[in-house]
Design an enzyme around this catalytic site. Sequence first.
Site, PDB file in Angstrom:
ATOM      1  N   ASN A 145       0.844  -1.231   0.000  1.00 14.72           N
ATOM      2  CA  ASN A 145       0.000   0.000   0.000  1.00 14.72           C
ATOM      3  C   ASN A 145       0.859   1.252   0.000  1.00 14.72           C
ATOM      4  O   ASN A 145       0.372   2.344   0.285  1.00 14.72           O
ATOM      5  CB  ASN A 145      -0.930  -0.004   1.225  1.00 14.72           C
ATOM      6  CG  ASN A 145      -0.144   0.074   2.527  1.00 14.72           C
ATOM      7  OD1 ASN A 145       1.090  -0.059   2.531  1.00 14.72           O
ATOM      8  ND2 ASN A 145      -0.850   0.295   3.628  1.00 14.72           N
ATOM      9  N   HIS A 188       3.445   1.917   1.963  1.00 14.43           N
ATOM     10  CA  HIS A 188       4.060   2.352   3.232  1.00 14.43           C
ATOM     11  C   HIS A 188       5.567   2.137   3.175  1.00 14.43           C
ATOM     12  O   HIS A 188       6.061   1.217   2.526  1.00 14.43           O
ATOM     13  CB  HIS A 188       3.431   1.658   4.441  1.00 14.43           C
ATOM     14  CG  HIS A 188       3.799   0.221   4.663  1.00 14.43           C
ATOM     15  ND1 HIS A 188       2.886  -0.803   4.550  1.00 14.43           N
ATOM     16  CD2 HIS A 188       4.964  -0.362   5.021  1.00 14.43           C
ATOM     17  CE1 HIS A 188       3.482  -1.940   4.830  1.00 14.43           C
ATOM     18  NE2 HIS A 188       4.728  -1.703   5.110  1.00 14.43           N
ATOM     19  N   GLU A 223       2.293   4.513   7.237  1.00 15.05           N
ATOM     20  CA  GLU A 223       1.144   4.068   6.468  1.00 15.05           C
ATOM     21  C   GLU A 223       0.550   5.244   5.683  1.00 15.05           C
ATOM     22  O   GLU A 223       0.877   6.413   5.955  1.00 15.05           O
ATOM     23  CB  GLU A 223       0.072   3.492   7.411  1.00 15.05           C
ATOM     24  CG  GLU A 223       0.496   2.233   8.137  1.00 15.05           C
ATOM     25  CD  GLU A 223       0.421   0.979   7.258  1.00 15.05           C
ATOM     26  OE1 GLU A 223       0.472   1.115   6.015  1.00 15.05           O
ATOM     27  OE2 GLU A 223       0.347  -0.121   7.824  1.00 15.05           O
TER      28      GLU A 223
HETATM   29  C1  GLP Z   1       6.896  -4.289   6.353  1.00 10.76           C
HETATM   30  C2  GLP Z   1       7.977  -3.411   6.982  1.00 10.76           C
HETATM   31  C3  GLP Z   1       8.638  -2.512   5.980  1.00 10.76           C
HETATM   32  C4  GLP Z   1       8.863  -3.325   4.713  1.00 10.76           C
HETATM   33  C5  GLP Z   1       7.532  -3.596   4.080  1.00 10.76           C
HETATM   34  C6  GLP Z   1       7.668  -4.525   2.855  1.00 10.76           C
HETATM   35  O1  GLP Z   1       5.692  -3.991   6.944  1.00 10.76           O
HETATM   36  N1  GLP Z   1       7.526  -2.559   8.090  1.00 10.76           N
HETATM   37  O2  GLP Z   1       9.869  -2.055   6.538  1.00 10.76           O
HETATM   38  O3  GLP Z   1       9.655  -2.578   3.811  1.00 10.76           O
HETATM   39  O4  GLP Z   1       6.586  -4.117   4.995  1.00 10.76           O
HETATM   40  O5  GLP Z   1       7.884  -5.840   3.292  1.00 10.76           O
HETATM   41  P1  GLP Z   1       8.279  -7.000   2.221  1.00 10.76           P
HETATM   42  O6  GLP Z   1       9.682  -6.707   1.794  1.00 10.76           O
HETATM   43  O7  GLP Z   1       8.152  -8.280   2.987  1.00 10.76           O
HETATM   44  O8  GLP Z   1       7.302  -6.904   1.066  1.00 10.76           O
END
Ligand code: GLP
Length: 261
Positions: A155, A157, A162
């Site tokens: 999304n 973030h 967020e």
């Molecule tokens: C998580 C973390 C972020 C991360 C994001 C993507 O919630 N808080 O720091 O960059 O989501 O995660 P992923 O790499 O598993 O897609």
Amino acid sequence: MNALAKQSRFSQRPLVRNGIHGVVFKAQDGLAHHAANMIIEQLRAKPDSVLCLPTGRTPLLTYRKLVEAYQRNEVSFRHATIFNVDEYVGLGKQDQGSFATYMRDNLFDHIDCPATKRFIPDGRAEDLQQETRDYETRITEAGGIDLMVLGVGNNGHIGFNEPGSEATSRTRIVKLAPQTLQANAADLPQKKRPTEALSIGMQTIMEARRIVLLAMGETKRPALEHLFARLHPEQWPVSLLADHPDFTVLMDEQALPFKVR
Ligand code: GLP
């Protein structure tokens, strides 16, 4: 693996779109190799660099390559200071599913960064507000962040900033969006699913001297679409990164939101 196959494994091409610099990789292995090399080069140029690192699935292969480079004596973290971007409220340093545990398992237990030079917000702090203020103070006392490495949520973030996060936000307690809770559920303990986190803020991120964003897989395409179009930073925090003076996004073909001619 023969040279040609190795070459194609790492095949990549730079791009600039709407003033934003990126590198597109055919394979995730090539992206991780490039990301690890950016961190290694940063540490070779400035051994006492201050790094800020993410968690999640995206950086795992990069961390593995950093550990392998350390084991080959190609890099040292001895003089580095390392911050993390976020931690769940209610999960502490030893908890299964905490980002502190993730970082030990995937990086810190395998490299020579002293425990006194590694910082992650304490999700179990007595006074969480004070913890957020102390975290910002530690970053300032370290001299600010030389290299910020980020992933991005589906999304948009970054860290746990967020949609709706203020551009001026600092390290604070954030409410996790339902989409984020769902995306991260698999890594969290069944019994005490966090609904909040401690995250460094957008202002804190933008003050880093250099930012590298890693994005892999088609679920990240909408976030990159908003980034490259510089669209709706208030609803897509990742879009704010477009305004950073030294920003690069490393992406694989699946995450690329447009055809590159
Ligand atoms: C998580 C973390 C972020 C991360 C994001 C993507 O919630 N808080 O720091 O960059 O989501 O995660 P992923 O790499 O598993 O897609």
